[in-house]
Design a protein around this motif. Structure first.
Motif, mmCIF file in Angstrom:
data_model
loop_
_atom_site.group_PDB
_atom_site.id
_atom_site.type_symbol
_atom_site.label_atom_id
_atom_site.label_comp_id
_atom_site.label_asym_id
_atom_site.label_seq_id
_atom_site.Cartn_x
_atom_site.Cartn_y
_atom_site.Cartn_z
ATOM 1 N N ILE A 1 0.829 -1.203 0.000
ATOM 2 C CA ILE A 1 0.000 0.000 0.000
ATOM 3 C C ILE A 1 0.863 1.252 0.000
ATOM 4 O O ILE A 1 0.622 2.198 -0.750
ATOM 5 N N LEU A 2 1.900 1.272 0.816
ATOM 6 C CA LEU A 2 2.769 2.444 0.863
ATOM 7 C C LEU A 2 3.503 2.645 -0.453
ATOM 8 O O LEU A 2 3.849 3.758 -0.812
ATOM 9 N N ALA A 3 3.737 1.566 -1.173
ATOM 10 C CA ALA A 3 4.416 1.683 -2.466
ATOM 11 C C ALA A 3 3.615 2.529 -3.421
ATOM 12 O O ALA A 3 4.157 3.174 -4.315
ATOM 13 N N ILE A 4 2.301 2.559 -3.240
ATOM 14 C CA ILE A 4 1.447 3.412 -4.067
ATOM 15 C C ILE A 4 1.731 4.872 -3.752
ATOM 16 O O ILE A 4 1.829 5.715 -4.630
ATOM 17 N N GLY A 5 1.882 5.164 -2.475
ATOM 18 C CA GLY A 5 2.058 6.544 -2.045
ATOM 19 C C GLY A 5 3.286 7.216 -2.586
ATOM 20 O O GLY A 5 3.296 8.416 -2.792
ATOM 21 N N ILE A 6 4.355 6.461 -2.832
ATOM 22 C CA ILE A 6 5.607 7.067 -3.258
ATOM 23 C C ILE A 6 5.478 7.731 -4.617
ATOM 24 O O ILE A 6 6.268 8.586 -4.977
ATOM 25 N N VAL A 7 4.475 7.359 -5.406
ATOM 26 C CA VAL A 7 4.294 7.956 -6.713
ATOM 27 C C VAL A 7 3.200 9.015 -6.708
ATOM 28 O O VAL A 7 2.743 9.462 -7.742
ATOM 29 N N SER B 1 1.504 10.279 1.016
ATOM 30 C CA SER B 1 0.342 10.795 0.287
ATOM 31 C C SER B 1 -0.871 10.758 1.214
ATOM 32 O O SER B 1 -0.957 9.919 2.110
ATOM 33 N N THR B 2 -1.805 11.650 1.004
ATOM 34 C CA THR B 2 -2.996 11.694 1.851
ATOM 35 C C THR B 2 -3.839 10.437 1.684
ATOM 36 O O THR B 2 -4.422 9.938 2.655
ATOM 37 N N SER B 3 -3.885 9.898 0.476
ATOM 38 C CA SER B 3 -4.646 8.661 0.268
ATOM 39 C C SER B 3 -4.037 7.519 1.074
ATOM 40 O O SER B 3 -4.761 6.730 1.700
ATOM 41 N N THR B 4 -2.715 7.422 1.093
ATOM 42 C CA THR B 4 -2.058 6.407 1.907
ATOM 43 C C THR B 4 -2.327 6.650 3.388
ATOM 44 O O THR B 4 -2.595 5.718 4.154
ATOM 45 N N GLY B 5 -2.273 7.922 3.795
ATOM 46 C CA GLY B 5 -2.536 8.262 5.189
ATOM 47 C C GLY B 5 -3.915 7.823 5.643
ATOM 48 O O GLY B 5 -4.074 7.213 6.708
ATOM 49 N N TYR B 6 -4.933 8.098 4.827
ATOM 50 C CA TYR B 6 -6.301 7.712 5.190
ATOM 51 C C TYR B 6 -6.480 6.194 5.144
ATOM 52 O O TYR B 6 -7.276 5.638 5.908
ATOM 53 N N TYR B 7 -5.760 5.545 4.242
ATOM 54 C CA TYR B 7 -5.829 4.082 4.209
ATOM 55 C C TYR B 7 -5.279 3.510 5.520
ATOM 56 O O TYR B 7 -5.900 2.640 6.144
ATOM 57 N N LEU B 8 -4.109 3.973 5.921
ATOM 58 C CA LEU B 8 -3.499 3.482 7.157
ATOM 59 C C LEU B 8 -4.362 3.836 8.369
ATOM 60 O O LEU B 8 -4.441 3.066 9.333
ATOM 61 N N GLU B 9 -5.020 4.988 8.298
ATOM 62 C CA GLU B 9 -5.913 5.400 9.375
ATOM 63 C C GLU B 9 -7.063 4.402 9.511
ATOM 64 O O GLU B 9 -7.452 4.030 10.636
ATOM 65 N N LYS B 10 -7.625 3.958 8.379
ATOM 66 C CA LYS B 10 -8.712 2.974 8.412
ATOM 67 C C LYS B 10 -8.253 1.643 8.993
ATOM 68 O O LYS B 10 -9.051 0.897 9.567
ATOM 69 N N GLN B 11 -6.963 1.353 8.861
ATOM 70 C CA GLN B 11 -6.422 0.111 9.396
ATOM 71 C C GLN B 11 -6.086 0.212 10.880
ATOM 72 O O GLN B 11 -5.667 -0.761 11.490
ATOM 73 N N GLY B 12 -6.275 1.416 11.449
ATOM 74 C CA GLY B 12 -6.004 1.608 12.863
ATOM 75 C C GLY B 12 -4.541 1.802 13.195
ATOM 76 O O GLY B 12 -4.147 1.762 14.375
#
Length: 361
Positions: free
Chosen positions: A16-22, A218-229
């Motif tokens: 998932i974080l690999a997405i954020g780097i781009v 990235s904000t999308s990665t941040g919100y994804y990780l937030e949903k995972q707790g």
């Protein structure tokens, strides 16, 4: 048991974080995946249609990720069939080529003349130009790719001003590094006032094991990780749009000069996407989520809730886009990520967009 669980979470987060780097790139995996548009093109065609298809000139378009799917607004244009329709009108057909190694791999492909166009981030695109590859930006794909500060759940960090004295994960040499430098400069914090952890590949495990207090991503990665707790987002570039990164439609300059109608077709497809998204925001976010591995519709709604007019999807290259590129170029020089300066004004060509708008009036 807790230690084992953290390890499982860390491993799952790497993809998932690999997405954020781009930045704004998609992370859908599986090179054999087809977009809805390509499936329509490949089924139920008559012999005559097949013969006509063979006469179309192929435009090879580079994309971020392993699958042959473009990102965000360009991804919507691909999924809805706008891109292929507009290209077909001008005698072209699209071949989308995914690059798992993202920007660097696309730069190599441009250098080897293996692609004609690409949709990718401003940082690798500028590095490519600085390295001597003759490319041109002809349209904006997303002018406001959002980034954020992500922290532990029990953190006392509420904004950039609170980063002092903490351990912060910053992938140096990336767009997140530029954002980080803007953050701390604005907060009056020196880099020596905090501990930087220069990593990307194991950023998730570092956060999961609480070895770091914050992550710039990235904000999308941040919100994804937030949903995972895993933690929470405390500050985003929504309050500082001048710090957002940008995705552009870039082309080999010679190809662009010899095939101006291909560029104009691409721009018309992006204009159709912007209009569609403005009138169908829910479906637009659903489409983006469908081409992004692991990210759900609600994540994108949160990321882009600040502007449901989708102005950031406009293909127009504005003066603001130009200025942000100049700031980025300066950052790249300061960090010695490029050894030759880039003339941003000559890197950009707005004539194709202007011709499309003139033709539509």
């Amino acid at each position: 048991m807790l230690k084992y669980l953290k390890r499982i979470i860390a491993i799952s987060m790497l993809g998932i974080l690999a997405i954020g780097i781009v930045g704004c790139g998609n992370g859908k995996t599986g090179s054999k995946n087809e977009s809805k548009a390509s499936k329509v093109q490949s089924t139920g065609v008559s012999k005559k249609d097949s013969e006509d298809k063979k006469e179309l000139k192929t435009v090879r378009i580079g994309a971020i990720g392993q699958s042959n799917v473009l990102s965000e607004s360009a991804g919507i244009a691909q999924e809805k069939g706008y891109l292929e329709e507009e290209l077909n009108k001008e005698g072209y057909t699209a071949e989308i080529i995914g690059f798992a190694q993202a920007g660097p791999a696309i730069n190599e492909a441009f250098s080897a003349k293996e692609i004609d166009m690409a949709v990718y981030g401003d940082l690798p695109a500028t590095i490519c130009k600085a390295s001597g590859v003759d490319t041109t930006i002809f349209a904006t794909e997303n002018s406001e790719c959002q980034m954020c500060i992500f922290v532990q759940n029990n953190s006392d960090i509420e904004s950039a001003a609170d980063l002092k004295g903490h351990k912060v994960i910053v992938a140096r040499g990336t767009i997140y590094h530029q954002y980080f430098k803007s953050l701390i400069a604005d907060a009056g914090i020196a880099e020596s006032d905090l501990e930087q952890i220069n990593t990307f590949s194991d950023a998730s495990s570092v956060m999961a094991s609480k070895e770091a207090d914050a992550l710039i991503t990235s904000t999308s990665t941040g919100y994804y990780l937030e949903k995972q707790g895993i933690g929470k987002v405390v500050e985003t570039t929504q309050d500082h749009l001048e710090w957002t990164s940008q995705f552009f439609a870039v082309s080999n300059t010679q190809f662009l000069q010899e095939n101006p109608n291909a560029a104009k077709a691409f721009i018309r497809a992006l204009l159709r996407t912007q209009a569609f998204a403005k009138d169908n925001s829910k479906e637009a976010f659903e489409t983006i989520a469908s081409i992004t591995n692991g990210y759900t519709t609600d994540i994108y709604e949160k990321v882009y809730a600040y502007d449901t007019s989708f102005q950031y999807f406009s293909p127009e290259i504005t003066e603001e886009n130009r200025n942000k590129l100049k700031v980025l170029e300066q950052f790249l020089e300061e960090e010695t990520l490029i050894t030759s300066p880039v003339d941003i004004d000559s890197f950009i060509n707005t004539s194709y967009y202007e011709e499309v708008i003139k033709e539509q009036k």
